[in-house]
Structure formats: C-alpha cells, structure tokens
Design an enzyme around this catalytic site. Structure first.
Site, PDB file in Angstrom:
ATOM      1  N   MET A 189       1.199  -0.898   0.002  1.00  0.00           N
ATOM      2  CA  MET A 189       0.233   0.131  -0.110  1.00  0.00           C
ATOM      3  C   MET A 189       0.611   1.037  -0.018  1.00  0.00           C
ATOM      4  O   MET A 189       1.912   1.573   1.012  1.00  0.00           O
ATOM      5  CB  MET A 189      -0.731   0.150   1.492  1.00  0.00           C
ATOM      6  CG  MET A 189      -1.420   0.925   1.542  1.00  0.00           C
ATOM      7  SD  MET A 189      -2.474   1.358   0.245  1.00  0.00           S
ATOM      8  CE  MET A 189      -3.550   0.064  -0.021  1.00  0.00           C
ATOM      9  N   CYS A 190       1.029   2.247  -1.026  1.00  0.00           N
ATOM     10  CA  CYS A 190       1.004   3.679  -0.871  1.00  0.00           C
ATOM     11  C   CYS A 190       0.301   4.566  -1.325  1.00  0.00           C
ATOM     12  O   CYS A 190      -1.069   4.447  -1.843  1.00  0.00           O
ATOM     13  CB  CYS A 190       2.058   3.508  -1.957  1.00  0.00           C
ATOM     14  SG  CYS A 190       3.257   1.761  -2.101  1.00  0.00           S
TER      15      CYS A 190
END
Length: 626
Positions: free
Chosen positions: A1-2
């Site tokens: 996740m970014c």
C-alpha cells in the site's frame, strides 16, 4: 500500500517543488515506511512525483523509482498472480523492471493485462514525454485527478487535498482502462488530451468482445479544456476475468422452485440437503478451492517478523497479529476467517474488528463477573474500569455485536488453539462527529451521499482497530497491529446479496437478475472501492479483497445463475446460496443462515443522527467547512 502523487505544471508560475501540506500529510498517513519526492522537467513542463510506502513484502523499496533512462514509476498495488514475483522480491521493483523493458505501447498494455491483484500506478516515460496512469479493472486502489488553471496544471493522487471549496474538483479516475497524456502536446496546445486504452474481453476463440465505454459521461465530468479519446482498435487491455454467464434454464426456474420455497425450513439441515446432490457438492468444493487460494495469497504475501514463539513461551497478549478482518459475524466475514485460519501460522493471533455505534453512553455499575488481572498487558486502570465495562455493555444490543460474538464462538469451536482477538470498537456520537470533521470527510470525497458517509465512517473506525478485548475475566484496551485488513466486499455484488437483487428477480426473473449482477460488478469501482481504499489506508493499513480475486470472479462468472443463488428461497437461504453451502462444508453453523444486513444498519451508525434520510441523498455532514 502506498500514497502516490504526480503534480504537473505547464507554465513557470505553476511549477512547484513542494506539495500542499494537507495533501502531503494525507499521503504520508497512507505510506508511513518511506517518503520521497522527485522532480522531472521538460522544456514545456515540470512533474513533481511524490511516493509514500507502506512496507509489506520483499525489501523496502522507496518510491518514486527512476531508471537509467529517466523513466519514473509510482506503484500502489499488489501482484498476487500473473506476473512472477518471488517471495523475497518486491513487486514494485519487479513491475518497474518489466515496464523499463517494454518497447512500445502494446508491451505496456500486455504487462498490465497480466497483473492479477489490486493496483493503481503512475509511469513517466521520458523518451516520449508521456504519462501513463490507471487503476485495476475493479478499482481496488484509489486514484484521483484534479485539473486546474485552465489547463496549466493537473494532479494525480491517491487521496485529494482538504481545502474547502476545491475538494469537489477532485474526481476518481475511472477504472475503465489505462490513460496516457503527451505532456509536450498538452503544454503547447493549452489543453489536456487523455487517450484511453480500455478493458476488452477476449474469448477463448480469440473473439474480442467490445466493452461499453461511456466516454461522453467521463468527458461531461471534466473541464472543457480536458478531452478523452479512445485508442486505436487493436490497442487495449485484455480483461483478466471471464465474461458473466447469462445462460437461462430451459424451464422457468420460478415454476420449479415455487413449491420448494414454501416447504423448505430455514435450517442448516436444509443446506445439507442441497449438498447431497453430487453436482452441487462438486461446484461448492471448486468454489472453496478457488476462494481458499485467494485468501492464502492475501495472508501470506506479507513480510512477517521472526516469530519468537519457538524460542520462548510468550503471553498471548504479546503476540502480534499481522492480519485483521472487518468482522460482523455474517457469512462473508465468517468464511474469510475460516479460510484465513488455514494459512496464518497457528501461534499468530487474528484480529476480528467489530464496530458499533450508540447514541448515549450508559452509566452504572461495572459488568458482573469480570475481575481485573494485574498481569494483563494494556490493563484498564481501576478508575476507568467501571466506565469501560459500562460502555461495552451499552453496545450489547447492536446487531453486528450480537452476531459478531456468536461468530467468535463458532470460530473458537473450529480452532480452539487459535487466539481470536475479538476487538470491540465502540464509537460515541461525539467521537464520530469530531473525527468525521477532522479526517473522514476529506477521505470519502469526492463521494458525497448519506450511504458514503455511513459506510465510510464505519469502515474508518473499524480499520483503525482501536478498542477493547472483553473476556470473561478481564477487560483490556487494544490497538490492532495488523497492516493487512481482509474485507468481504464483492460477495453481495456477485451473489445477489442485496434487497434490490430480490426486487429485480421478482419483477424480471433470472434475466433481470443477471443484468443486475453485471451492473453491480461494473460499478463497484466508483461506488465502493476507491472510497474504502482511501478510508482504510489512512491508518497505514492495506485492504485486501478475496472475493474480488480475478480467479474467484472468473469462477463465479462461469457458473449459471441458478448454481450460485436461488431467490425463490427466503432470505438467509437463497441469496449467496453457494457461499452458505461452502460455509457448511467448512464446519460453520448458525452464521451460514444469517440474512444479509448492511453495515450501516448492523453497526447502528445509520440510526445515530438523522434517521429519515435516503441513502442516495447528498450528505451535508460530509461538506468540508472553511
């Protein structure tokens, strides 16, 4: 996740070396492990790339990434299948290496056609001065765009800015394919032309099925200086899922089932009778197998810290949960929990996140039969103990709390040796109103309905994971450490879980039901998933969706409708029938018969403030104030 972002300026006065503080703050919350910015300039434009990483697998890989040719890559996704990623590798690096090796547009489209898993990305191709970006076919990762200053600048970001009056200008990038912008052309022409490479379905006979793309609707939502054009016919993304089987039975199913629906009792034995049919049992086992693989990938694609349990005996409360489940005790979350239990190491707890809302906090004596234990970690101080117990008691009549605790007992019976952390997340009206105003309204935007408010707030508090563990002899505060959150979204859309499916079936039969299911899956990106991704990721956690695994969707799409659901049967039996039969085969009991209950009603958030609103009404509580 970014958290990924690219801000583009086409004139000197709109060049910037920094993002706005509120936007940078929201991006950092999504990616607390690493933050980095990179500036790329052409003759007529400047791109500011900003990447914020939540480290989950392989070596920590900072973003944005740049190669020797000046190409830049921002990736917010997980490769679960389709492109080879070894256990010790980082999928961002693998994807960037693959992109750098692409020689033309067809190679890029072929690469993204192969990827199975949630993704959004931004890719700057230096040689052609163009920007590629997009979301996966279901839109499981958020990506927004914002065009401003009459074509002199635009921004792509996982989450929008929080400035009053401007948030409505942020819009979700449609999950209809991959977009491309030639930056030099946009700078010179003073208009932004988006070329869309759409998803198309290619059958086994190599016949291309055109996907309906409403470019006019996308165009209508954009400023006048932004235009959308379709790519050449031969340049498209191959859909990673099988087309929906809309076959109808030879005889009207309603006539076949009319008598049966009136006589079959609403019991587990009824479900077992379905499983005596050899074909039905085979299909159910195939469904369990494909869903099991989907869950396994989502609980094992994760860098786990060395487990100390083999070296020393640890207290249960000191063991770290890596996986959490949004948990109501309903059929979706129960099946996910039962399958996750097969693959998560046996000495690792699983957090079951159960959220409840009440209008008033009850006061009074502490809960009977609970004694404080000094050795418990996160022990509640004595002066707060009575209040904590009273709050917990005040949430006992919330429907999802009742079914959640019943589901917990089923899971404990299924695997007594597992530590199941049932996290009671209790939210007061005051806390809801404060945090909606401070954080949640900014994340739900650009969606703005009463339904978006209810679900967005419920999911935000649930995924935060701060609550209480209440056992027979202790109450202790608890904050979930899990970075990965499993959610059951996608089951209702594919398996006719909503009331509107039953209404459509009653009026238009199986043909109408097929069309409703096709529509549900087609709009899930704009209706649910971008919002949920923004809300969950705000805690530095990643949402994973087993029911939206490409192989699970393809399997369910391949079945005729009557092998998945039977809406001639009553609620709690007919909807999601194949999932209920799978639950029975997995050893689950009462939860296999629970009717669908929407999260906003199960958690009681819908009754907390205005109770006479329609779900589709615009919600004034989501408006961002100056």
């Amino acid at each position: 996740m970014c958290g990924i972002c690219c801000s583009v300026g086409f004139s000197v006065e709109h060049f910037s070396k920094e993002l706005k503080e509120d936007l940078l703050y929201s991006l950092r919350r999504r990616g607390p492990s690493s933050s980095k910015q990179l500036l790329k300039s052409g003759v007529n434009y400047q791109c500011l790339f900003s990447g914020h990483v939540l480290h989950l697998r392989g070596a920590l890989t900072a973003q944005p990434m740049e190669d020797a040719n000046g190409n830049v890559f921002l990736w917010n996704g997980e490769v679960f299948n389709g492109v080879q990623v070894e256990a010790e590798e980082n999928d961002t690096q693998v994807m960037f290496n693959s992109l750098s090796a692409c020689k033309n547009e067809s190679d890029i489209l072929l690469l993204f056609s192969k990827v199975q898993g949630p993704w959004s990305f931004i890719y700057y191709q230096a040689s052609s001065h163009c920007l590629w970006f997009g979301r996966d076919i279901f839109g499981r990762r958020s990506l927004l765009w914002h065009f401003s200053n009459l074509g002199k600048s635009f921004c792509l970001s996982s989450v929008g800015a929080q400035i009053s009056g401007l948030t409505d200008q942020w819009q979700e990038v449609p999950a209809s394919g991959i977009f491309q912008i030639y930056l030099n052309y946009a700078a010179v022409s003073k208009c932004v032309t988006l070329k869309l490479y759409p998803w198309k379905c290619v059958s086994k006979e190599n016949v291309t099925e055109e996907c309906t793309i409403d470019l006019t609707q996308t165009q209508a939502e954009l400023p006048a200086f932004v235009s959308v054009i379709a790519s050449e016919a031969k340049l498209y993304l191959s859909k990673p899922i099988a087309p929906l089987n809309k076959m109808l039975p030879e005889a009207p199913l309603e006539a076949q089932c009319r008598n049966r629906s009136n006589t079959l009792p609403h019991t587990r034995e009824t479900l077992k009778r379905f499983l005596t049919d050899e074909h039905t049992q085979k299909v159910v086992h195939q469904f369990i197998d494909v869903l099991n693989v989907a869950v396994r990938r989502r609980v094992l694609c994760l860098a786990r810290e060395e487990n100390l349990a083999s070296k020393q005996v640890l207290k249960t409360c000191n063991k770290k949960a890596n996986i959490a489940i949004l948990f109501s005790g309903g059929i979706d979350s129960m099946v996910i929990a039962a399958l996750a239990d097969r693959h998560i190491p046996g000495d690792e707890p699983i957090d079951l996140l159960n959220v409840a809302f009440v209008t008033k906090r009850k006061t009074g004596p502490s809960v009977p039969n609970i004694e404080r234990k000094q050795q418990n970690c996160h022990e509640v101080p004595s002066e707060a103990f009575a209040q904590v117990a009273a709050v917990a008691l005040g949430h006992e009549d919330v429907p999802d709390r009742v079914t959640g605790k019943a589901g917990l007992k089923e899971l404990q019976s299924l695997n007594p040796s597992r530590t199941w952390n049932f996290v009671e997340i209790n939210v007061s009206l005051e806390e809801l109103q404060k945090l909606r105003r401070d954080r949640i309204c900014h994340l739900v935007q650009p969606l703005d309905t009463v339904l978006d408010d209810s679900i967005g707030c419920a999911v935000w508090f649930a995924s935060r994971g701060i609550g209480w563990l209440v056992t027979q002899d202790a109450v202790r505060s608890y904050s979930s450490s899990a970075k990965v959150i499993l959610t059951g979204i996608g089951a209702d859309e594919q398996l006719a879980g909503y009331t509107r499916h039953r209404v459509r079936f009653q009026s238009l039969g199986l043909e109408g039901l097929n069309e409703e299911i096709a529509m549900e899956l087609g709009r899930i990106s704009s209706r649910n998933l971008g919002r949920d991704d923004r809300v969950i990721s705000d805690h530095g956690k990643e949402a994973r969706f087993p029911f939206l695994d490409e192989n699970v969707v393809s399997f369910l799409n391949s079945l005729p409708i009557w092998e998945k659901v039977d809406l001639a049967l009553p609620r709690g039996l007919g909807e999601k029938l194949i999932l209920r039969l799978a639950a029975v085969e997995l050893g689950l009991t009462a939860s296999a018969l629970l009717p669908k209950r929407a999260m906003q009603f199960g958690s009681r958030i819908a009754k907390l403030e205005k109770i006479n609103e329609k779900a589709s009404d615009k919600c004034g509580r989501l408006q961002i104030l100056p």
